[in-house]
Each structure stands twice: as C-alpha cells, then as structure tokens.
Design a protein around this motif. Structure first.
Motif, PDB file in Angstrom:
ATOM      1  N   LEU A  94       0.827  -1.211   0.000  1.00 28.96           N
ATOM      2  CA  LEU A  94       0.000   0.000   0.000  1.00 28.96           C
ATOM      3  C   LEU A  94       0.863   1.264   0.000  1.00 28.96           C
ATOM      4  CD1 LEU A  94      -2.809  -1.062   2.490  1.00 28.96           C
ATOM      5  CD2 LEU A  94      -2.952  -0.890  -0.004  1.00 28.96           C
ATOM      6  N   ASN A  95       1.942   1.251   0.773  1.00 29.74           N
ATOM      7  CA  ASN A  95       2.829   2.422   0.809  1.00 29.74           C
ATOM      8  C   ASN A  95       3.513   2.634  -0.536  1.00 29.74           C
ATOM      9  OD1 ASN A  95       2.184   2.939   3.467  1.00 29.74           O
ATOM     10  ND2 ASN A  95       3.927   1.798   4.273  1.00 29.74           N
ATOM     11  N   GLY A  96       3.976   1.546  -1.143  1.00 29.63           N
ATOM     12  CA  GLY A  96       4.615   1.652  -2.457  1.00 29.63           C
ATOM     13  C   GLY A  96       3.649   2.117  -3.525  1.00 29.63           C
ATOM     14  N   THR A  97       2.429   1.618  -3.461  1.00 32.12           N
ATOM     15  CA  THR A  97       1.409   2.032  -4.428  1.00 32.12           C
ATOM     16  C   THR A  97       1.104   3.517  -4.270  1.00 32.12           C
ATOM     17  OG1 THR A  97       0.428  -0.176  -4.410  1.00 32.12           O
ATOM     18  CG2 THR A  97      -0.938   1.600  -5.238  1.00 32.12           C
ATOM     19  N   ALA A  98       0.918   3.955  -3.051  1.00 35.29           N
ATOM     20  CA  ALA A  98       0.598   5.366  -2.798  1.00 35.29           C
ATOM     21  C   ALA A  98       1.743   6.282  -3.248  1.00 35.29           C
ATOM     22  CB  ALA A  98       0.311   5.579  -1.318  1.00 35.29           C
ATOM     23  N   GLU A  99       2.968   5.807  -3.061  1.00 35.79           N
ATOM     24  CA  GLU A  99       4.125   6.624  -3.430  1.00 35.79           C
ATOM     25  C   GLU A  99       4.294   6.721  -4.947  1.00 35.79           C
ATOM     26  OE1 GLU A  99       8.983   6.412  -2.996  1.00 35.79           O
ATOM     27  OE2 GLU A  99       7.729   5.426  -1.492  1.00 35.79           O
ATOM     28  N   LEU A 110       2.079   5.468  -7.438  1.00 40.89           N
ATOM     29  CA  LEU A 110       0.841   5.618  -8.218  1.00 40.89           C
ATOM     30  C   LEU A 110      -0.203   6.334  -7.359  1.00 40.89           C
ATOM     31  CD1 LEU A 110       0.821   1.951  -9.546  1.00 40.89           C
ATOM     32  CD2 LEU A 110       1.454   3.972 -10.875  1.00 40.89           C
ATOM     33  N   PRO A 111      -0.013   7.608  -7.090  1.00 38.05           N
ATOM     34  CA  PRO A 111      -0.853   8.313  -6.123  1.00 38.05           C
ATOM     35  C   PRO A 111      -2.331   8.415  -6.505  1.00 38.05           C
ATOM     36  CG  PRO A 111       0.548   9.845  -7.312  1.00 38.05           C
ATOM     37  CD  PRO A 111       0.981   8.478  -7.701  1.00 38.05           C
ATOM     38  N   ASP A 112      -2.665   8.289  -7.778  1.00 35.57           N
ATOM     39  CA  ASP A 112      -4.061   8.446  -8.181  1.00 35.57           C
ATOM     40  C   ASP A 112      -4.800   7.118  -8.320  1.00 35.57           C
ATOM     41  OD1 ASP A 112      -3.795  11.207  -8.284  1.00 35.57           O
ATOM     42  OD2 ASP A 112      -3.061  11.146 -10.351  1.00 35.57           O
ATOM     43  N   THR A 113      -4.216   6.035  -7.844  1.00 39.06           N
ATOM     44  CA  THR A 113      -4.866   4.727  -7.967  1.00 39.06           C
ATOM     45  C   THR A 113      -5.671   4.398  -6.719  1.00 39.06           C
ATOM     46  OG1 THR A 113      -2.957   3.583  -7.088  1.00 39.06           O
ATOM     47  CG2 THR A 113      -3.083   3.804  -9.474  1.00 39.06           C
ATOM     48  N   ARG A 114      -6.580   3.452  -6.876  1.00 37.62           N
ATOM     49  CA  ARG A 114      -7.363   2.942  -5.750  1.00 37.62           C
ATOM     50  C   ARG A 114      -7.045   1.464  -5.571  1.00 37.62           C
ATOM     51  NH1 ARG A 114     -13.508   5.131  -6.490  1.00 37.62           N
ATOM     52  NH2 ARG A 114     -13.011   7.337  -6.450  1.00 37.62           N
ATOM     53  N   VAL A 115      -6.971   1.032  -4.330  1.00 37.33           N
ATOM     54  CA  VAL A 115      -6.761  -0.375  -4.028  1.00 37.33           C
ATOM     55  C   VAL A 115      -8.141  -1.008  -3.897  1.00 37.33           C
ATOM     56  CG1 VAL A 115      -5.839  -2.030  -2.357  1.00 37.33           C
ATOM     57  CG2 VAL A 115      -4.587   0.080  -2.853  1.00 37.33           C
ATOM     58  N   THR A 116      -8.356  -2.109  -4.599  1.00 40.16           N
ATOM     59  CA  THR A 116      -9.631  -2.814  -4.514  1.00 40.16           C
ATOM     60  C   THR A 116      -9.405  -4.203  -3.944  1.00 40.16           C
ATOM     61  OG1 THR A 116      -9.417  -3.648  -6.760  1.00 40.16           O
ATOM     62  CG2 THR A 116     -10.604  -1.580  -6.487  1.00 40.16           C
ATOM     63  N   VAL A 117     -10.483  -4.818  -3.490  1.00 36.93           N
ATOM     64  CA  VAL A 117     -10.413  -6.137  -2.873  1.00 36.93           C
ATOM     65  C   VAL A 117     -11.258  -7.105  -3.682  1.00 36.93           C
ATOM     66  CG1 VAL A 117     -10.973  -7.466  -0.794  1.00 36.93           C
ATOM     67  CG2 VAL A 117     -10.096  -5.145  -0.580  1.00 36.93           C
TER      68      VAL A 117
END
Length: 66
Positions: free
Chosen positions: A19-24, A26-33
C-alpha cells in the motif's frame, strides 16, 4: 486502512509495504479487494466445522441445510 486481527503479522507487513509503495508511485490509484477468495476461505472453514459437529453428534447428513 484497518487490517483484520486474524491476518498474520508478516501478511500485514507485506500489505503495508504494498500500500505504501502504491501510494508513493501511483498516487491516483485505488486499491480494490477481490472478495471471492475471502468468502471462499470462510465458507470452507464453516463447512469443516459443520462436518465435524455432525460427526461428533451423529446427526443425519440431511441436517446440512436445516
């Protein structure tokens, strides 16, 4: 994001890193489940408990859906 308590610590660490790597990066993405594997795991666990109780108490197989 809150993590479930049943999740092993190493899994939480891996998820936090992801999650930290994604936010850093790819800041405009959403994590889905994907709920399918989660529901599948709980369904299998529930089925195992149901089968064990049926064996221990000598209940009929017909009680599965009762």
């Amino acid at each position: 994001m809150r993590h479930p308590s049943f999740c092993p610590p190493y899994t939480r660490l891996e998820l936090n890193s992801f999650l930290n790597g994604t936010a850093e990066h790819l800041p405009d993405t959403r994590v889905t489940v994907d709920w399918f594997p989660i529901v599948q795991t709980f369904t299998k666990a529930l089925d195992e408990v149901r089968k064990r109780e049926r064996r221990e108490k000598n209940h009929s197989k017909a009680l599965r859906w009762a």
